[in-house]
Each structure stands twice: as C-alpha cells, then as structure tokens.
Scaffold this motif. Structure first.
Motif, PDB file in Angstrom:
ATOM      1  N   LYS A  50      10.829   3.481  -9.910  1.00  0.00           N
ATOM      2  CA  LYS A  50      10.416   4.208  -8.704  1.00  0.00           C
ATOM      3  C   LYS A  50       8.933   3.998  -8.416  1.00  0.00           C
ATOM      4  CE  LYS A  50      13.864   7.904  -9.116  1.00  0.00           C
ATOM      5  NZ  LYS A  50      14.079   9.342  -9.401  1.00  0.00           N
ATOM      6  N   ILE A  51       8.123   3.981  -9.478  1.00  0.00           N
ATOM      7  CA  ILE A  51       6.683   3.753  -9.315  1.00  0.00           C
ATOM      8  C   ILE A  51       6.427   2.369  -8.736  1.00  0.00           C
ATOM      9  CG2 ILE A  51       4.512   3.446 -10.579  1.00  0.00           C
ATOM     10  CD1 ILE A  51       5.566   5.618 -12.543  1.00  0.00           C
ATOM     11  N   VAL A  52       7.134   1.370  -9.274  1.00  0.00           N
ATOM     12  CA  VAL A  52       6.968  -0.010  -8.785  1.00  0.00           C
ATOM     13  C   VAL A  52       7.332  -0.102  -7.307  1.00  0.00           C
ATOM     14  CG1 VAL A  52       7.841  -2.363  -8.993  1.00  0.00           C
ATOM     15  CG2 VAL A  52       7.303  -1.064 -11.054  1.00  0.00           C
ATOM     16  N   ARG A  53       8.456   0.516  -6.930  1.00  0.00           N
ATOM     17  CA  ARG A  53       8.905   0.470  -5.527  1.00  0.00           C
ATOM     18  C   ARG A  53       7.900   1.173  -4.613  1.00  0.00           C
ATOM     19  NH1 ARG A  53      14.010  -0.346  -3.772  1.00  0.00           N
ATOM     20  NH2 ARG A  53      13.897   1.482  -2.415  1.00  0.00           N
ATOM     21  N   HIS A  54       7.439   2.338  -5.035  1.00  0.00           N
ATOM     22  CA  HIS A  54       6.502   3.098  -4.208  1.00  0.00           C
ATOM     23  C   HIS A  54       5.213   2.317  -3.989  1.00  0.00           C
ATOM     24  CE1 HIS A  54       4.338   6.679  -2.676  1.00  0.00           C
ATOM     25  NE2 HIS A  54       3.312   6.183  -3.350  1.00  0.00           N
TER      26      HIS A  54
ATOM     27  N   ALA B 260       4.693  -0.862  -4.259  1.00  0.00           N
ATOM     28  CA  ALA B 260       4.905  -2.092  -3.480  1.00  0.00           C
ATOM     29  C   ALA B 260       4.849  -1.796  -1.990  1.00  0.00           C
ATOM     30  CB  ALA B 260       6.247  -2.714  -3.846  1.00  0.00           C
ATOM     31  N   ILE B 261       5.471  -0.697  -1.576  1.00  0.00           N
ATOM     32  CA  ILE B 261       5.461  -0.334  -0.161  1.00  0.00           C
ATOM     33  C   ILE B 261       4.100   0.230   0.240  1.00  0.00           C
ATOM     34  CG2 ILE B 261       6.507   1.187   1.561  1.00  0.00           C
ATOM     35  CD1 ILE B 261       8.138  -1.321   0.652  1.00  0.00           C
ATOM     36  N   ARG B 262       3.419   0.887  -0.689  1.00  0.00           N
ATOM     37  CA  ARG B 262       2.064   1.375  -0.399  1.00  0.00           C
ATOM     38  C   ARG B 262       1.139   0.199  -0.077  1.00  0.00           C
ATOM     39  NH1 ARG B 262      -2.825   2.343  -3.018  1.00  0.00           N
ATOM     40  NH2 ARG B 262      -3.948   4.174  -2.185  1.00  0.00           N
ATOM     41  N   ALA B 263       1.288  -0.899  -0.810  1.00  0.00           N
ATOM     42  CA  ALA B 263       0.462  -2.088  -0.535  1.00  0.00           C
ATOM     43  C   ALA B 263       0.727  -2.607   0.870  1.00  0.00           C
ATOM     44  CB  ALA B 263       0.754  -3.169  -1.575  1.00  0.00           C
ATOM     45  N   PHE B 264       2.000  -2.592   1.273  1.00  0.00           N
ATOM     46  CA  PHE B 264       2.332  -3.019   2.639  1.00  0.00           C
ATOM     47  C   PHE B 264       1.726  -2.062   3.661  1.00  0.00           C
ATOM     48  CE2 PHE B 264       5.328  -2.246   6.219  1.00  0.00           C
ATOM     49  CZ  PHE B 264       5.025  -3.388   6.943  1.00  0.00           C
ATOM     50  N   ALA B 265       1.802  -0.754   3.385  1.00  0.00           N
ATOM     51  CA  ALA B 265       1.264   0.241   4.311  1.00  0.00           C
ATOM     52  C   ALA B 265      -0.251   0.077   4.480  1.00  0.00           C
ATOM     53  CB  ALA B 265       1.606   1.649   3.824  1.00  0.00           C
ATOM     54  N   LYS B 266      -0.941  -0.232   3.377  1.00  0.00           N
ATOM     55  CA  LYS B 266      -2.388  -0.454   3.449  1.00  0.00           C
ATOM     56  C   LYS B 266      -2.702  -1.655   4.335  1.00  0.00           C
ATOM     57  CE  LYS B 266      -5.001  -0.222  -0.163  1.00  0.00           C
ATOM     58  NZ  LYS B 266      -5.517  -0.461  -1.547  1.00  0.00           N
ATOM     59  N   PHE B 267      -1.896  -2.713   4.185  1.00  0.00           N
ATOM     60  CA  PHE B 267      -2.091  -3.888   5.026  1.00  0.00           C
ATOM     61  C   PHE B 267      -1.830  -3.541   6.489  1.00  0.00           C
ATOM     62  CE2 PHE B 267      -0.404  -7.551   7.298  1.00  0.00           C
ATOM     63  CZ  PHE B 267      -1.384  -8.502   7.074  1.00  0.00           C
ATOM     64  N   ALA B 268      -0.758  -2.803   6.743  1.00  0.00           N
ATOM     65  CA  ALA B 268      -0.419  -2.419   8.118  1.00  0.00           C
ATOM     66  C   ALA B 268      -1.552  -1.607   8.741  1.00  0.00           C
ATOM     67  CB  ALA B 268       0.888  -1.627   8.135  1.00  0.00           C
ATOM     68  N   TYR B 269      -2.161  -0.739   7.944  1.00  0.00           N
ATOM     69  CA  TYR B 269      -3.262   0.084   8.455  1.00  0.00           C
ATOM     70  C   TYR B 269      -4.453  -0.777   8.871  1.00  0.00           C
ATOM     71  CZ  TYR B 269      -6.877   3.662   8.784  1.00  0.00           C
ATOM     72  OH  TYR B 269      -7.889   4.475   9.229  1.00  0.00           O
ATOM     73  N   THR B 270      -4.724  -1.844   8.117  1.00  0.00           N
ATOM     74  CA  THR B 270      -5.834  -2.730   8.484  1.00  0.00           C
ATOM     75  C   THR B 270      -5.563  -3.449   9.802  1.00  0.00           C
ATOM     76  OG1 THR B 270      -4.963  -4.676   7.298  1.00  0.00           O
ATOM     77  CG2 THR B 270      -6.355  -3.134   6.043  1.00  0.00           C
ATOM     78  N   GLN B 271      -4.287  -3.522  10.174  1.00  0.00           N
ATOM     79  CA  GLN B 271      -3.920  -4.219  11.406  1.00  0.00           C
ATOM     80  C   GLN B 271      -3.858  -3.289  12.610  1.00  0.00           C
ATOM     81  OE1 GLN B 271      -3.338  -7.771  11.351  1.00  0.00           O
ATOM     82  NE2 GLN B 271      -4.278  -7.389   9.345  1.00  0.00           N
TER      83      GLN B 271
ATOM     84  N   GLY C  63      -4.579   0.421  12.396  1.00  0.00           N
ATOM     85  CA  GLY C  63      -5.463   1.575  12.320  1.00  0.00           C
ATOM     86  C   GLY C  63      -4.786   2.927  12.321  1.00  0.00           C
ATOM     87  N   ILE C  64      -3.449   2.966  12.370  1.00  0.00           N
ATOM     88  CA  ILE C  64      -2.754   4.259  12.434  1.00  0.00           C
ATOM     89  C   ILE C  64      -1.585   4.376  11.450  1.00  0.00           C
ATOM     90  CG2 ILE C  64      -3.371   4.741  14.841  1.00  0.00           C
ATOM     91  CD1 ILE C  64      -0.650   3.677  15.683  1.00  0.00           C
ATOM     92  N   SER C  65      -1.203   3.306  10.797  1.00  0.00           N
ATOM     93  CA  SER C  65      -0.087   3.376   9.846  1.00  0.00           C
ATOM     94  C   SER C  65      -0.429   4.353   8.727  1.00  0.00           C
ATOM     95  CB  SER C  65       0.227   1.997   9.259  1.00  0.00           C
ATOM     96  OG  SER C  65       1.018   1.252  10.155  1.00  0.00           O
ATOM     97  N   TYR C  66       0.589   5.043   8.260  1.00  0.00           N
ATOM     98  CA  TYR C  66       0.424   6.035   7.194  1.00  0.00           C
ATOM     99  C   TYR C  66       0.356   5.325   5.840  1.00  0.00           C
ATOM    100  CZ  TYR C  66       1.675   9.721   3.864  1.00  0.00           C
ATOM    101  OH  TYR C  66       1.702  10.577   2.798  1.00  0.00           O
ATOM    102  N   VAL C  67      -0.685   5.630   5.064  1.00  0.00           N
ATOM    103  CA  VAL C  67      -0.849   5.050   3.734  1.00  0.00           C
ATOM    104  C   VAL C  67      -0.683   6.168   2.711  1.00  0.00           C
ATOM    105  CG1 VAL C  67      -2.350   3.786   2.161  1.00  0.00           C
ATOM    106  CG2 VAL C  67      -2.445   3.322   4.628  1.00  0.00           C
ATOM    107  N   PRO C  68       0.358   6.132   1.909  1.00  0.00           N
ATOM    108  CA  PRO C  68       0.584   7.204   0.931  1.00  0.00           C
ATOM    109  C   PRO C  68      -0.346   7.078  -0.266  1.00  0.00           C
ATOM    110  CG  PRO C  68       2.209   5.500   0.629  1.00  0.00           C
ATOM    111  CD  PRO C  68       1.400   5.092   1.837  1.00  0.00           C
ATOM    112  N   ASP C  69      -0.446   8.149  -1.040  1.00  0.00           N
ATOM    113  CA  ASP C  69      -1.166   8.099  -2.301  1.00  0.00           C
ATOM    114  C   ASP C  69      -0.388   7.223  -3.282  1.00  0.00           C
ATOM    115  OD1 ASP C  69      -3.087   9.813  -1.335  1.00  0.00           O
ATOM    116  OD2 ASP C  69      -2.061  11.605  -2.073  1.00  0.00           O
ATOM    117  N   THR C  70      -1.029   6.823  -4.359  1.00  0.00           N
ATOM    118  CA  THR C  70      -0.288   6.147  -5.413  1.00  0.00           C
ATOM    119  C   THR C  70       0.737   7.115  -5.996  1.00  0.00           C
ATOM    120  OG1 THR C  70      -1.993   6.776  -7.006  1.00  0.00           O
ATOM    121  CG2 THR C  70      -2.164   4.584  -6.031  1.00  0.00           C
ATOM    122  N   SER C  71       1.791   6.561  -6.555  1.00  0.00           N
ATOM    123  CA  SER C  71       2.872   7.404  -7.072  1.00  0.00           C
ATOM    124  C   SER C  71       2.352   8.377  -8.120  1.00  0.00           C
ATOM    125  CB  SER C  71       3.977   6.527  -7.668  1.00  0.00           C
ATOM    126  OG  SER C  71       4.973   7.332  -8.257  1.00  0.00           O
TER     127      SER C  71
END
Length: 259
Positions: free
Chosen positions: A71-75, A77-88, A90-98
């Motif tokens: 579950k930690i690995v999955r979370h 992995a998607i957090r990394a995508f969310a961080k990238f989306a935010y850089t593109q 500016g509004i994507s939600y970036v969760p905390d680390t698991s």
C-alpha cells in the motif's frame, strides 16, 4: 515504451509524466500499469483533468487486501505523479507521504565468513549434469556477483554478454530497481574470475549466464542455493537464509575474499 491506452481527462498529463520518467532513465512499464489503473479509476469518478483528493483517497482504498508495504509503494507512486501534475497545472492535489507503517518484522540472514567460504567451496565443486551442462560454471559465478557486488538476483540473470565489460570491469544493469539503468564497477578479483568463467563458454551466446533454453531462472538459482545450504549444513527455515540475503551489507565482507 510499452503502448498503454489512457482515455480519461488525465491522459495528456499521464503521457507527459511517463515521457519525463523515460528521459530520466526509468523504464515506464511498471509505472505505466499504475497509470492505467489510475486512468480507469478517474473515469469511474469525476473524470477531472487534474488530480483530486477524491481520486487519491479512492486509490488508497482500492485494494484493502494488500500488505502495508504494498500500500505504501502504491500510494507513493501516485504521489510522485501528483507532484508532477502540480508542476504542470498548479492545482493538482498532492497528498502527504503514506502514514502507514511497514509491519514486516523480517530479519535477513547475515552470513558469517565461514558460511561464505563453505558455500563457495560447495558451489565450486558442483558436479557436472548432462541436463544442465553450464550449472557447475554458472552457480559459483552468480553467487560471487551477488555477494561481492550487491546485485539483485533478477539483475544478474538478465545480464547479456554485451552488458559485462571484462576489459574495463564495468557491468551495465538495465531496468534495475525503479526501472533505472546503472553502471556497476566490479573488483578486479571478481572480473578475473568472470574472465575465466566466460572463456569456458561460447563467445556467440546472448546471455552471460546461459541455460539450455535461454538464461537461468530465479527458481533454478533458488533450488541450487537450497542444495548448497544442505551440503554446507546451514539450516534453512521459512525465514531463510535466502539468495537475497547475500546483498545485505555486513562487516564480514571485508574479511571475505571473492576468489
């Protein structure tokens, strides 16, 4: 890159993310499967063009039967995508680390100097088998690479002849952990051993550790490893020792010669 299909409104940013990872040296296959799963989930929800908290929360709840570690690995992995989306955007939600804790209490086996010497001796004296004509050469060489260089077993078995530069002493690992390639410098004593090993096999082979039908499998290595443990009178339980335990750093390696 493996051809995935993305049909949600996140598709453009997903493709950008996979391309950026590939440019950084990662292979995109494993991450692509995550993205495909997220793409389908997004369509089932609001199908927003940005990463939302609703999407992240649904992702984290998607597979409740998984271990905390998975579950930690999955979370993350998607957090990394969310961080990238935010850089593109500016509004994507970036969760905390698991915040889940890895509940594993597994302790690896730390081989003693004497155990390593016995295992190498047993491997060097494996009998020749007609149905496995390269076994007596492959097993000792694989064990030395695992122990002396810290490779993962899959990385070693997937080495092609062109990946092992016996002149410079550099081994190229493709698609290692995280999908990244890396260069591994190898000690002179190990390279000398590998030169001797390779000289006993056909030059035109594809795989550095060939079997009768391609390259050695992880299961075959494990079966032979268990045989060596038995020959060395090293007890094996449900908790190991495992082939992977060769990787763990320990002070005994300073005293052990990989010859």
């Amino acid at each position: 890159m493996k051809q995935f299909t993305f049909t949600s409104q996140l598709a453009p940013i997903i493709w950008k993310y996979l391309e950026s990872r590939q440019n950084e040296g990662y292979t995109s296959v494993h991450c692509g499967y995550y993205m495909q799963e997220l793409d389908c989930l997004s369509k089932e929800l609001s199908d927003a063009p940005v990463v939302t908290k609703e999407l992240i929360d649904a992702w984290d709840l998607l597979k409740p039967y998984l271990s905390n570690r998975s579950k930690i690995v999955r979370h993350n992995a998607i957090r990394a995508f969310a961080k990238f989306a935010y850089t593109q955007d500016g509004i994507s939600y970036v969760p905390d680390t698991s915040k889940l804790k890895n509940s594993s209490t597994f302790t690896p086996h730390i081989f003693t100097v004497e155990e390593i010497r016995r295992l190498l001796y047993a491997a060097d004296n494996l009998p020749v088998r007609n149905n496995a004509p390269t076994r007596h050469l492959v097993i000792p060489a694989v064990i030395r690479l695992l122990y002396c260089c810290g490779f993962r077993i899959g990385e070693v078995l997937r080495l092609r002849v062109k990946d092992v530069d016996l002149d410079t002493g550099i081994i190229t690992v493709h698609n290692g952990k995280g999908g990244k390639d890396r260069l591994v410098p190898v000690h002179n004593s190990v390279i000398e051993y590998l030169r001797s090993y390779s000289a006993q096999l056909p030059d035109e082979r594809e795989w550095f550790f060939p079997s009768a039908c391609g390259h050695y499998s992880i299961k075959t290595i494990y079966d032979n490893f268990r045989e060596l443990l038995f020959a060395c009178n090293i007890p094996h339980t449900g908790n190991g020792p495992r082939v992977h335990d060769f990787r763990y750093p320990n002070l005994n390696k300073i005293q052990t010669f990989c010859i």
